[in-house]
Design a protein around this motif. Sequence first.
Motif, short mmCIF file in Angstrom:
data_model
loop_
_atom_site.label_atom_id
_atom_site.label_comp_id
_atom_site.label_asym_id
_atom_site.label_seq_id
_atom_site.Cartn_x
_atom_site.Cartn_y
_atom_site.Cartn_z
N PHE A 28 7.59 5.35 4.89
CA PHE A 28 7.19 5.92 3.42
C PHE A 28 6.00 5.23 3.18
O PHE A 28 4.91 5.98 2.73
CB PHE A 28 8.16 5.85 2.51
CG PHE A 28 7.80 6.47 1.43
CD1 PHE A 28 7.79 7.88 1.01
CD2 PHE A 28 7.24 5.45 0.22
CE1 PHE A 28 7.31 8.17 -0.40
CE2 PHE A 28 6.87 6.09 -0.83
CZ PHE A 28 7.13 7.42 -1.34
N ILE A 29 5.78 3.92 2.89
CA ILE A 29 4.88 3.12 2.58
C ILE A 29 3.78 3.06 3.62
O ILE A 29 2.27 2.81 3.00
CB ILE A 29 5.07 1.85 1.89
CG1 ILE A 29 4.22 1.52 0.78
CG2 ILE A 29 5.02 0.96 3.37
CD1 ILE A 29 4.43 2.13 -0.53
N CYS A 30 3.76 3.14 4.73
CA CYS A 30 2.79 3.20 5.84
C CYS A 30 1.44 4.20 5.57
O CYS A 30 1.58 5.41 5.81
CB CYS A 30 3.26 3.06 7.28
SG CYS A 30 1.92 2.98 8.33
N PRO A 31 0.34 3.59 5.41
CA PRO A 31 -1.02 4.31 5.06
C PRO A 31 -1.38 5.15 6.45
O PRO A 31 -1.92 6.26 6.70
CB PRO A 31 -1.99 3.29 4.74
CG PRO A 31 -1.60 1.92 5.17
CD PRO A 31 -0.05 2.11 5.00
N CYS A 51 -2.06 -3.81 7.54
CA CYS A 51 -2.11 -3.98 6.18
C CYS A 51 -0.91 -4.63 5.53
O CYS A 51 -1.05 -5.54 4.34
CB CYS A 51 -2.40 -2.67 5.59
SG CYS A 51 -0.84 -1.59 5.59
N GLY A 52 -0.05 -4.66 6.40
CA GLY A 52 1.36 -5.54 5.83
C GLY A 52 2.03 -4.84 4.75
O GLY A 52 3.08 -5.50 4.07
N LYS A 53 1.83 -3.76 4.27
CA LYS A 53 2.66 -2.92 3.28
C LYS A 53 4.00 -2.73 3.80
O LYS A 53 4.90 -2.89 2.85
CB LYS A 53 1.92 -1.52 2.99
CG LYS A 53 0.83 -1.74 2.32
CD LYS A 53 0.22 -0.35 1.64
CE LYS A 53 -1.05 -0.48 0.81
NZ LYS A 53 -1.50 0.77 0.08
N CYS A 54 4.13 -2.42 4.95
CA CYS A 54 5.77 -2.26 5.51
C CYS A 54 6.70 -3.56 5.23
O CYS A 54 7.77 -3.54 4.68
CB CYS A 54 5.72 -1.77 6.91
SG CYS A 54 4.96 -3.12 8.11
N VAL A 55 5.90 -4.58 5.35
CA VAL A 55 6.51 -6.10 5.21
C VAL A 55 6.86 -6.39 3.56
O VAL A 55 7.82 -6.55 3.39
CB VAL A 55 5.71 -7.09 5.67
CG1 VAL A 55 6.39 -8.53 5.51
CG2 VAL A 55 5.40 -6.91 7.28
N SER A 56 5.99 -5.73 2.78
CA SER A 56 5.82 -5.97 1.47
C SER A 56 7.17 -5.00 0.71
O SER A 56 7.59 -5.40 -0.35
CB SER A 56 4.61 -5.57 0.68
OG SER A 56 4.44 -4.31 0.63
N VAL A 57 7.61 -4.02 1.32
CA VAL A 57 8.76 -3.17 0.84
C VAL A 57 10.11 -3.29 1.38
O VAL A 57 10.83 -2.74 0.86
CB VAL A 57 8.28 -1.76 0.53
CG1 VAL A 57 6.81 -1.78 -0.05
CG2 VAL A 57 8.05 -1.14 2.17
N CYS A 58 9.80 -4.01 2.67
CA CYS A 58 11.31 -4.12 3.50
C CYS A 58 12.27 -4.75 2.64
O CYS A 58 12.43 -5.92 2.62
CB CYS A 58 10.88 -4.76 4.78
SG CYS A 58 12.76 -4.94 5.92
#
Length: 442
Positions: free
Chosen positions: A415-418, A371-378
């Motif tokens: 934390f953000i990883c679904p 999903c790329g959420k980890c990239v979006s918050v790093c």
Amino acid sequence: MSLLTFKKGIHPPHGKHFTEKKPIEVFFPEGGEFVFPMVQHIGAPCEPIVKKGDRVLVGQKIGESKAFVSSPIHSSISGTVKNIAPMLHPNGNKVLSVIIENDGMYEEDPSINVKKDYNKLSKQEMIEIIKEAGIVGMGGAGFPTHIKLSPPPEKKIDTIIINGAECEPYLTSDHRVMLEETERVVEGLQIILKMFPEAKGYIGVENNKMNAVNALIKATEKIENIEVKVLKTKYPQGAEKQLIYAITGREVPSGGLPADVGCIVQNIDTTVAIQRAIVRGRPLMRRIVTVTGGAIKEPKNLKVRIGTSYKALIEAAGGFISEPVKIISGGPMMGTALSSLDVPVVKGTSAILCLSKEEADLPEEQNCIRCGKCVSVCPMNLLPLQLNSYSINYELDKFEKAHGMDCIECGSCSFICPAKRHLVQSIRTAKRTILNNRKKKA
């Protein structure tokens, strides 16, 4: 008033309501064993300079090293050395430690309480006092402060930042210090600015602590070279590189240090420790610890002596109201899970977090869904999902080429990883393996 911040990051639940309005209480045990690990800092471990059977006094140096990167350790009590042996450290390892039986007298060593006027001291004299006082970064890193205050001559320091962000959930010790020891925070910064006369000082505080912001603004309103900066509440706002960017707009280069962009960053309690060492002649023997979480009966902020057991502090906070699912040394994002409470408070102990089932009930790890959420918050602009893959497959060369060593281990990605991937844990493992391999080669 505009709010300063950095790129990306997350907004985890604060959990600060347990203790943010709780004044600091002094915890003063009358007896019992105190344990002083000889590793409480980054760098070479100390060697004990006392032996079994010796009587020691408050403030007496009990461990030191001749290595450049190290920091001496002092007794916070008077009593008799009961043993010198490996003991469990909050980091989970067994570390050579000096065990002292507290006699309850708190008799002080004649060498301490030598007060100084910092306006009459040279920079080198102040740094030597800080070194001998055993002061290290008390935000958790434990880097020897005298080294941080001694950058190479070619690094021109024009900015001193005091980190009052305290962005880690649940922690409120720095918040309370800013409220209750405001003048010491300010004077500690003035001492550092005396060492760097061409620099300007900033105190950065998140906007969920406006009472601390207002107290610091009032205390500094007549000091021209100090300014209080209000930061947006966001995690990890208190990380050095993110804090520097928020306040100055400067970006520390990959593999670089704050001094590379003209900055030095100090923690709130470290700054107070500097003031205590120079103005009052007190070595680093105490710190403020937040004892908190849904499983604690009476969450508190305690002023404790280094060497005190975690078990004693939990008892001082009323014990447990429910069986904790997890106990963490530090905060939930960057702290270390404990397997035992028979560990001592060290210089880097900021909190003891006891999580209830409701707070720590996490689902099982699942496959990455890309999903790329980890990239979006790093906050370091890394690719955590890729670094996770390199770590799991032991592709350490690829891990380094992808700048994995730049990870600050803030835990935002996990934390953000679904899918609840153990991203930061795997990255941390790879980093430790690489560093250990480097040491073996050296």
